[in-house]
Design an enzyme around this catalytic site. Structure first.
Site, PDB file in Angstrom:
ATOM      1  N   CYS A  78       5.827  78.607  49.654  1.00 24.98           N
ATOM      2  CA  CYS A  78       5.447  77.216  50.112  1.00 24.98           C
ATOM      3  C   CYS A  78       6.181  76.209  51.054  1.00 24.98           C
ATOM      4  CB  CYS A  78       4.476  76.647  48.999  1.00 24.98           C
ATOM      5  SG  CYS A  78       3.184  75.298  49.556  1.00 24.98           S
ATOM      6  N   HIS A 173       1.555  79.620  45.881  1.00 25.95           N
ATOM      7  CA  HIS A 173       2.308  79.211  44.589  1.00 25.95           C
ATOM      8  C   HIS A 173       2.228  80.378  43.804  1.00 25.95           C
ATOM      9  CE1 HIS A 173       3.696  75.256  45.324  1.00 25.95           C
ATOM     10  NE2 HIS A 173       2.719  75.134  46.130  1.00 25.95           N
ATOM     11  N   GLU A 175       3.863  81.250  41.149  1.00 29.25           N
ATOM     12  CA  GLU A 175       4.148  80.650  39.933  1.00 29.25           C
ATOM     13  C   GLU A 175       3.490  80.170  38.947  1.00 29.25           C
ATOM     14  OE1 GLU A 175       4.788  79.060  42.389  1.00 29.25           O
ATOM     15  OE2 GLU A 175       5.025  77.010  42.198  1.00 29.25           O
TER      16      GLU A 175
HETATM   17  N1  GLN Z   1       2.974  70.605  52.533  1.00 23.08           N
HETATM   18  C1  GLN Z   1       4.256  70.832  51.888  1.00 23.08           C
HETATM   19  C2  GLN Z   1       5.163  70.685  53.207  1.00 23.08           C
HETATM   20  O1  GLN Z   1       4.978  70.924  54.093  1.00 23.08           O
HETATM   21  C3  GLN Z   1       4.377  72.009  51.329  1.00 23.08           C
HETATM   22  C4  GLN Z   1       3.405  71.948  50.037  1.00 23.08           C
HETATM   23  C5  GLN Z   1       3.708  72.768  48.667  1.00 23.08           C
HETATM   24  O2  GLN Z   1       5.146  73.222  48.725  1.00 23.08           O
HETATM   25  N2  GLN Z   1       3.123  73.173  47.888  1.00 23.08           N
HETATM   26  O3  GLN Z   1       6.210  70.784  52.948  1.00 23.08           O
END
Ligand code: GLN
Length: 195
Positions: A78, A173, A175
Site C-alpha cells: 500500500c 494489505h 498482513e
Molecule cells: N492512502 C495512503 C497513501 O496514499 C495509503 C493507504 C494505506 O497504506 N493503506 O499514502
C-alpha cells in the site's frame, strides 16, 4: 534470516506478527544503520507522504537505494508500494520516492477511506485458492515498465501487485487476513538471495 519492518509510521506491527508466525526473526527498523544486519525489509501501509517525509528526515532514502541496487529484497504494501514506485501521480509537494520499481502508481485511486474494499484475487505465483485482498484507501498501478511483472489484477484488469527482481509491491494489505502466502513468497525471495 532476519527481516526488518520499517517502523516509522503506519501498520508495521501486523507485518512483524506475520513474520513471527512464519518463524522469521523480525525487527522494527527505525534507523538506517539497523538495515545492515537485515536480509530484507518490509515497508508497510500507512500514509505515504508522512512516511516519505520521515524516510527523508532519517536519511533512509540514499541508504535503501544503495542496498536495493545490490539486490536487497523489499516488500512494499500500500503506502509502501508508493514508496517503491518510480513515478507517482498525485504525490503532494513533489515528494521523492525510493524510485526503485519501474512503474507508475496512482495514490488514493479508489476514493476515500469509506471506499475501502476487499476482493478475492487470483495470484498465479501463490497458487490456489484466490487471495483475499484488503484495499484501504489504496493506490493502483497505472503502468509498468518492461522489467516489472504484474502478479495480480482486479476483475477490471487493473494491476494491484507487481514484482521486479527482488522487489515486491502490493496495493492491498496482505498482513491483515491471516493468509500468509504473500509473506511466504517474499521470504522465498529473501532465501534465494541468501543462497
Ligand atoms: N492512502 C495512503 C497513501 O496514499 C495509503 C493507504 C494505506 O497504506 N493503506 O499514502
Amino acid at each position: 534470516m532476519k527481516i526488518g519492518v520499517l517502523a516509522l509510521q503506519g501498520a508495521f506491527i501486523e507485518h512483524v506478527a506475520v513474520l513471527r508466525r512464519l518463524n522469521i526473526e523480525a525487527r522494527e527498523i527505525r534507523l538506517p544503520a539497523e538495515l545492515a544486519e537485515m536480509d530484507g525489509l518490509i515497508i508497510p501501509g500507512g500514509e505515504s507522504t508522512t512516511m516519505l517525509n520521515l524516510m527523508q528526515s532519517y536519511s533512509f532514502v540514499p541508504a535503501l537505494q544503495e542496498q536495493i541496487r545490490s539486490g536487497f529484497p523489499v516488500l512494499g504494501t500500500c503506502a509502501g508500494m508508493i514508496c517503491l514506485a518510480k513515478r507517482v501521480s498525485s504525490l503532494t509537494n513533489d515528494m521523492k520516492t525510493l524510485a526503485a520499481m519501474d512503474m507508475e502508481v496512482s495514490r488514493n485511486a479508489f476514493g476515500r477511506q469509506v471506499d475501502s474494499f476487499e476482493a478475492e484475487l487470483a495470484v498465479p505465483a501463490l497458487g490456489e485458492p484466490p487471495f483475499k485482498a484488503v484495499f484501504i484507501r489504496a493506490p493502483l498501478i497505472k503502468e509498468v515498465g518492461p522489467g516489472v511483472d504484474v502478479l495480480t489484477r482486479l476483475p477490471d484488469g487493473t494491476p494491484v501487485a507487481a514484482r521486479q527482481g527482488n522487489l515486491l509491491a502490493t496495493a492491498f494489505h496482505p498482513e491483515l487476513t491471516g493468509d500468509l502466502r504473500f509473506h511466504e513468497y517474499f521470504v522465498k525471495i529473501v532465501a534465494a538471495r541468501q543462497s
